[in-house]
Enzyme design. Sequence first.
Site, mmCIF file in Angstrom:
data_model
loop_
_atom_site.group_PDB
_atom_site.id
_atom_site.type_symbol
_atom_site.label_atom_id
_atom_site.label_comp_id
_atom_site.label_asym_id
_atom_site.label_seq_id
_atom_site.Cartn_x
_atom_site.Cartn_y
_atom_site.Cartn_z
ATOM 1 N N GLU A 36 0.864 -1.184 0.000
ATOM 2 C CA GLU A 36 0.000 0.000 0.000
ATOM 3 C C GLU A 36 0.900 1.234 0.000
ATOM 4 O O GLU A 36 1.830 1.315 0.814
ATOM 5 C CB GLU A 36 -0.914 0.033 1.224
ATOM 6 N N ARG A 260 5.911 -13.333 9.059
ATOM 7 C CA ARG A 260 6.521 -12.038 8.753
ATOM 8 C C ARG A 260 7.876 -11.914 9.451
ATOM 9 O O ARG A 260 8.213 -12.682 10.349
ATOM 10 C CB ARG A 260 5.610 -10.894 9.185
ATOM 11 N N LYS A 270 4.071 -0.087 9.969
ATOM 12 C CA LYS A 270 4.108 1.169 9.212
ATOM 13 C C LYS A 270 3.464 2.303 10.008
ATOM 14 O O LYS A 270 3.921 3.454 9.970
ATOM 15 C CB LYS A 270 3.399 0.985 7.867
#
Length: 553
Positions: A36, A260, A270
């Site tokens: 994104e 992850r 983020k």
Amino acid sequence: MPDPEETPTDFIRQMVAADVAAGKHDGRVQTRFPPEPNGYLQIGHAKAICLNFEIAKEFGGLCNLRFDDTNPEKESDEFVQAIQEDIRWLGYDWAKICFASDYFEQLFTWACQLIESGDAYVDELSFDEMRAYRGTITEPGKPSPYRDRPAAESLDLFKRMRAGEFEDGALVLRAKIDMAHPNMNMRDPVMYRIKRMHHHRVGDAWPIYPSYDFTHGQSDSLEKITHSLCSLEFEDHRPLYDWFIKKLGIFPSKQTEFARLNLTYTVVSKRKLRTLVEEGHVEGWDDPRMPTLSGMRRRGYPPASIRKFCRTVGITKTPSTSDIALLEHAVRQELNCSADRRMAVMEPLELELTNWTEGTVELEGINNPENDAAGTRKIPFGKRLFIEQGDFQEEANKKFFRLKKGGEVRLRHAYIIKCDDVVKDEAGTITKLLCSVDLDTLNKNPEDRKVKGVIHWVSAEHAIKAEVRLFDRLFSVEKPEADKEHAFTEFVNPDSLTITTAYCEPSLAALPVGRTCQFERIGYFCLDSKHSQSDALIFNRTVALRDAWAKNA
């Protein structure tokens, strides 16, 4: 097919190999990396980038770069450009660049199709009411009073939502699945919401935006992605991913999840990285202390070291946290082979060679002892030199192999010298060393004695003064997110940045921005790409020669 001796082996590669061997999708492999554009990429993204691009390469396939730009609130072209730059810097390029916003018209058409088939409806509950109706993990939800609204009515309302007839938040489009489903994501999830926000690509054309869950799988399908590789937080979303694809009868992309990447002394969220930027804890997204790829690039990390670190961490289904020392070790390994050596003095002590009468001469220094092809450089040498204060002791025991009064030491790439006397100020502080040089020892050992110590130096007359920024770990605790009673920002290390001065050999003035070198016996450094000027050099420490934290553990 990949060479098993040259590529990693993990459960995802085994799955892809099995699919190829079985002729699934005609043996074709197509992956994608779908960030994104609402921030800069960080080390966690590097793992996903390496996995997607390398699997495509290993199996003769393709990898797309797709921007998931369905939430315009924090998205921008700045982040789009930064992401592309970071991926290319890391060593990869994409087969095709795509945007979820490219598919808005098709997604709208598919949403209408689901309404007409009775699999979606327009709801008028507020978000608070929807949350209350949703139930809990242990209790089923209850249906919205608008759940059985006629398809024709929902379709009319949905088209009017697109036309901009309703206020933000007044209506939503929801999938009609199962309000008692044990997976909360399947309890009639929102597909579209009204949000009048300017989009960085489509402007104000759309007053409604699709949700991530309604966009992701269909985007994969449109691009004919054979293997949609996601981190584990999307595992519970996979049934919804599959549900939309099945209901629409479109290309069956397959989602597979992996753990992850988490690092000690680091946050990779983020949202939290944005907090560090917006609250001024760091200089920006590319601050060299940040775990962003742009920060690591500015700090002097070689992209090969990040790729190697990601391969070392590996691909598993089990969540874990890697020690940041492992990343730093990969950086040191790469730089040891690739970085030229230079000399710089951080805490200068003047040294005068009392028997030197040659003026200034140029000595030859080896650029990299690990790489003969790196060649040599010229280093000015004269009567006055700087050495590190820590490399001299007026009185020292036998285990001190550097310079002491009455003792000898070798100067790197130069001669053996002996300290004959010291000069002190009124307070008794040593201000200068008076030494003699053995002119017959240039790059060779004397036959009558053994000199063990070797120290670095710079010519006082020719030294270039530079600002040096010494970076330490951004957080003072190993797991800054673990303490739920305190904000993670309370653990920001107040000593994560120290600014000092170095006196450098003149060849460092010609060091290109972006190339990291080793200050011999000190660490690896690079010119700061943002603030360094030709007449005001600023060096960032990439990594120390050794892990200082390990000593304190």
